[in-house]
Design a protein around this motif. Structure first.
Motif, short mmCIF file in Angstrom:
data_model
loop_
_atom_site.label_atom_id
_atom_site.label_comp_id
_atom_site.label_asym_id
_atom_site.label_seq_id
_atom_site.Cartn_x
_atom_site.Cartn_y
_atom_site.Cartn_z
N TRP A 184 -11.58 -7.51 -4.97
CA TRP A 184 -10.50 -8.29 -4.40
C TRP A 184 -10.51 -8.08 -2.89
O TRP A 184 -10.91 -7.03 -2.40
CB TRP A 184 -9.15 -7.85 -4.96
CG TRP A 184 -8.95 -8.03 -6.43
CD1 TRP A 184 -8.64 -7.05 -7.33
CD2 TRP A 184 -9.04 -9.23 -7.20
NE1 TRP A 184 -8.53 -7.57 -8.60
CE2 TRP A 184 -8.78 -8.91 -8.56
CE3 TRP A 184 -9.34 -10.55 -6.88
CZ2 TRP A 184 -8.78 -9.86 -9.57
CZ3 TRP A 184 -9.35 -11.50 -7.90
CH2 TRP A 184 -9.06 -11.16 -9.21
N ALA A 185 -10.07 -9.07 -2.15
CA ALA A 185 -10.11 -9.00 -0.69
C ALA A 185 -9.17 -7.95 -0.13
O ALA A 185 -9.38 -7.44 0.97
CB ALA A 185 -9.79 -10.37 -0.09
N ASN A 186 -8.12 -7.60 -0.85
CA ASN A 186 -7.09 -6.72 -0.30
C ASN A 186 -6.78 -5.55 -1.23
O ASN A 186 -5.62 -5.22 -1.48
CB ASN A 186 -5.81 -7.50 0.01
CG ASN A 186 -5.32 -8.28 -1.20
OD1 ASN A 186 -5.98 -8.33 -2.24
ND2 ASN A 186 -4.15 -8.89 -1.07
N GLY A 187 -7.83 -4.91 -1.75
CA GLY A 187 -7.61 -3.73 -2.59
C GLY A 187 -7.84 -4.01 -4.06
O GLY A 187 -8.68 -4.82 -4.44
N ARG A 288 -1.09 -8.78 -7.87
CA ARG A 288 -1.81 -9.39 -6.76
C ARG A 288 -0.82 -9.98 -5.77
O ARG A 288 0.28 -10.37 -6.11
CB ARG A 288 -2.75 -10.48 -7.27
CG ARG A 288 -3.87 -9.94 -8.14
CD ARG A 288 -5.04 -10.90 -8.22
NE ARG A 288 -5.64 -11.12 -6.92
CZ ARG A 288 -6.36 -12.20 -6.59
NH1 ARG A 288 -6.53 -13.16 -7.47
NH2 ARG A 288 -6.87 -12.32 -5.39
N ASN A 289 -1.21 -10.03 -4.51
CA ASN A 289 -0.37 -10.58 -3.43
C ASN A 289 1.00 -9.91 -3.42
O ASN A 289 2.04 -10.58 -3.34
CB ASN A 289 -0.23 -12.10 -3.58
CG ASN A 289 -1.57 -12.80 -3.46
OD1 ASN A 289 -2.42 -12.39 -2.68
ND2 ASN A 289 -1.77 -13.85 -4.23
N GLU A 296 2.88 -6.24 4.82
CA GLU A 296 1.49 -6.33 4.41
C GLU A 296 1.38 -6.86 2.98
O GLU A 296 2.24 -6.58 2.14
CB GLU A 296 0.82 -4.96 4.48
CG GLU A 296 0.66 -4.39 5.88
CD GLU A 296 0.06 -3.00 5.82
OE1 GLU A 296 -1.15 -2.86 6.03
OE2 GLU A 296 0.82 -2.05 5.57
N VAL A 298 -0.96 -6.84 -0.39
CA VAL A 298 -2.02 -6.05 -1.01
C VAL A 298 -2.13 -6.40 -2.50
O VAL A 298 -1.24 -7.04 -3.06
CB VAL A 298 -1.76 -4.53 -0.87
CG1 VAL A 298 -1.70 -4.12 0.59
CG2 VAL A 298 -0.47 -4.13 -1.60
N THR A 299 -3.23 -5.97 -3.11
CA THR A 299 -3.33 -5.93 -4.56
C THR A 299 -3.09 -4.49 -4.98
O THR A 299 -3.79 -3.58 -4.52
CB THR A 299 -4.72 -6.38 -5.03
OG1 THR A 299 -4.92 -7.75 -4.66
CG2 THR A 299 -4.85 -6.26 -6.55
N TYR A 361 -6.99 0.27 1.70
CA TYR A 361 -6.43 -0.09 0.40
C TYR A 361 -7.56 -0.22 -0.62
O TYR A 361 -8.69 -0.56 -0.30
CB TYR A 361 -5.65 -1.40 0.50
CG TYR A 361 -4.40 -1.28 1.32
CD1 TYR A 361 -3.36 -0.43 0.93
CD2 TYR A 361 -4.25 -2.00 2.50
CE1 TYR A 361 -2.21 -0.31 1.69
CE2 TYR A 361 -3.10 -1.89 3.27
CZ TYR A 361 -2.08 -1.04 2.87
OH TYR A 361 -0.95 -0.92 3.62
N GLY A 370 -0.90 -0.47 -3.19
CA GLY A 370 -2.23 -0.84 -2.72
C GLY A 370 -3.24 0.27 -2.86
O GLY A 370 -4.43 0.07 -2.62
#
Length: 589
Positions: A184-187, A288-289, A296, A298-299, A361, A370
């Motif tokens: 995933w792009a964010n953790g 997610r999100n 911020e 995060v996942t 993250y 995260g």
């Protein structure tokens, strides 16, 4: 001249090798006497129809004997053991099962063997006993360069009288060095994508069932990724589990009953799914999100509990970031950096985890949404007061939470808890109700908390809580020598009115480092045999040559070993996750 339809039928007869069946017999819709005789005579072994091996494509060591249009009752199946010491598998089959599969289910076949099977039933009021033989293929597996044997091997050490017919599902994995190729792009923990190995062994050490998950696994498809975890046999004998972004329900013949994605906005199932009495599921997932107080996005990692109904509709959410303290790092900083669940790195074995405030993250031990701050690895439901009990590996032994999202009690060392949460920590007591003093995670007397534990589950028959105490970070420290570590199966009795907890039983401490499991594992009470079922699932994890999980059943309230099986996994650094007792009589009757 042939009519066009007759020509097609004639070609079908020739291509199918059914030249002995008349065109008229096929053309009349299959209702002719000739067609019925063909179906009934499709096996030379009995009065029923042909045997279909692996009928649903997921369980190669199963089969179905077709009913061939017959109506039978009082069905009993015996899959005979191989050789002098082989274990027979016997089970009755009810009418609902016969109708569901349009046949007699065969479960517990040996691989690469001509199996001997006895089926008894009543037909037109007359009892019939038939013998069948059935050849199966070899066990297929996913190979990698670290394996030292093609498939796990099971060695029986102890099997007490009366336990010979036990069957155990082993939920395991093989090494996969290249699983971290999608993130995933964010953790989050999308890259947790190990190759699952699931099989059922008997007490003779023979494999009697395997799960072929290839039909619902695809490493290049997000919905097909993941590692099978949280396997349970539910009350009607069916099997539930989760994997990555989906959860599943199937029967022991491999018939997939349900395959549903996690609710939109949630991701990364692992560890636990439980069925509630109302048919809903409790699922450990992530968000997610997720918007943090700082703004911020995060996942998150292993910190949400979902309740979904039978259709997959989201009924309830427990966001542990708002219920507990995601910044508490008291235990996190004491963890062994070499094994944080299945994130295993033996080069860091014995070294403490380092927690930095600006850590990236992702699926790493750290504080805040995260990161892997909670790591919930089991869930149970207490219908008495509509609460859940979770096992947050990185925070406490067990925590009970209501539907109102309020913490009812915390079983774990009091260090680091603040505010209202500090008032929820249970007070240890001895068998006479006297308080036991604890300092920095260490307690006087016959009591210890569970450390980085797994399966904090209710023993509803005894009104206690059973836990597999892995033992990492015990007393908020790493020992001077790693071999000083040990694991335990432990049972606690909790008095919710007095907010006290008593340790009433333990097993495993005396077995030392050889029985130590840094991660995974399970303890569960088995009422039918009055035993504690224990699987030390990652014993030998840091031995570079082998990992040897140990499966036990212990007579309740004692240290008397009724069953011990040694599992020789396929290669080094290959922990199993859990195991469970499988009861075919629940599945087919």
């Amino acid at each position: 001249m042939f009519k066009k339809s007759q020509l097609y039928i004639g070609l079908f007869v020739i291509c199918s090798g059914l030249s002995g069946v008349s065109i008229n017999a096929l053309a009349d819709g299959g209702g002719s006497l000739a067609a019925k005789k063909m179906l009934a005579a499709s096996t030379a072994q009995g009065q029923l129809g042909a045997i279909d091996v692996n009928p649903y494509g997921n369980a190669p060591l199963t089969a179905v004997i077709d009913l061939a249009g017959k109506h039978i009752t009082d069905v009993e199946v015996t899959v005979h053991g191989k050789g002098e010491n082989g274990v027979n598998i016997n089970y009755p089959v009810d009418s609902e099962t016969l109708q569901t599969h349009d046949g007699v289910p065969l479960f517990g076949l040996y691989a690469n063997y001509r199996n001997n099977i006895t089926v008894s039933y009543k037909l037109d009021g007359k009892k019939i006993v038939e013998k069948y033989k059935l050849q199966t293929g070899g066990i297929s597996t996913k190979y990698n360069e670290l394996m030292v044997r093609p498939f796990p091997e099971v060695e029986p050490i102890t099997v007490a009288k009366g336990f010979e017919d036990r069957l155990y599902w082993i939920n395991s994995q093989t090494s996969n060095r290249y699983h971290k190729d999608i993130k995933w792009a964010n953790g989050g923990s999308l890259d947790w994508n190990y190759q699952s190995v699931n099989y059922i062994t008997d007490t003779n050490g023979d494999i009697r069932w395997i799960l072929d998950d290839s039909s619902f696994t695809d490493d290049q498809n997000i919905m097909g990724r993941g590692f099978i975890m949280g396997v349970h046999q539910v009350s009607n004998g069916e099997i539930i589990f989760g994997k990555g972004q989906k959860y599943y329900r199937m029967d022991l013949l491999g018939r997939m009953i349900k395959s549903l994605p996690l609710p939109r906005g949630y991701s990364d199932f692992s560890h636990e799914i439980r069925e509630m009495d109302n048919g809903h599921y409790l699922i450990r997932a992530a968000k997610r999100n997720y918007v943090k107080p700082s703004g911020e996005i995060v996942t998150t990692v292993r910190d949400h509990i979902l309740e979904v109904d039978q259709s997959g509709n989201l009924v309830e959410v427990w966001d542990l970031n708002t219920i507990l303290d995601p910044m508490r790092d008291t235990l996190l900083v004491a963890l062994d950096a070499g094994a944080v669940c299945l994130n295993v790195d033996d080069t860091l074995s014995g070294k403490k985890v380092k927690i930095e405030p600006d850590m990236p993250y992702g699926d790493i031990p750290g504080v805040g949404a995260g990161r892997n701050w909670a790591h919930v690895n089991s869930i149970d439901y207490d219908e008495k007061d509509d609460t859940i009990i979770i096992s947050p590996r990185h925070q406490a032994t067990a925590i009970k939470i209501g539907r109102d999202k309020k913490v009812k009690w915390i079983l774990g060392a009091p260090d680091g808890w603040t505010g209202e949460l500090a008032t929820k920590v249970l007070q240890p007591v001895d068998s006479k109700g006297n308080d036991i003093s604890c300092t920095l995670g260490k307690c006087d007397g016959d009591f210890d908390w569970g450390w980085t534990q797994h399966t904090s589950w209710l023993n509803k028959e005894k009104n206690t809580l059973t836990v597999f105490d892995n033992g990492d970070g015990r007393g908020f420290e790493q020992p001077a020598i790693p071999s000083m570590k040990y694991s335990r199966a432990v049972e606690y009795k909790i008095n919710e009115d007095d907010m006290t907890v008593e340790q009433v039983w333990e097993y495993g401490k005396e077995r030392g480092y050889d029985w130590f499991s840094a991660i995974t594992s399970v303890t569960n009470y088995e009422a039918d045999k009055d035993t504690m079922f224990i699987f030390s699932a990652s014993a030998g994890l840091f031995n570079k040559d082998w990992t040897k999980p140990v499966l036990n059943e212990i007579k309740y309230g004692t240290d008397e070993v009724m069953v011990e099986l040694q599992i020789h996994n396929a290669g080094p650094r290959e922990p199993s996750y859990r195991a469970l007792v499988i009861k075919p009589e629940k599945a087919f009757h």
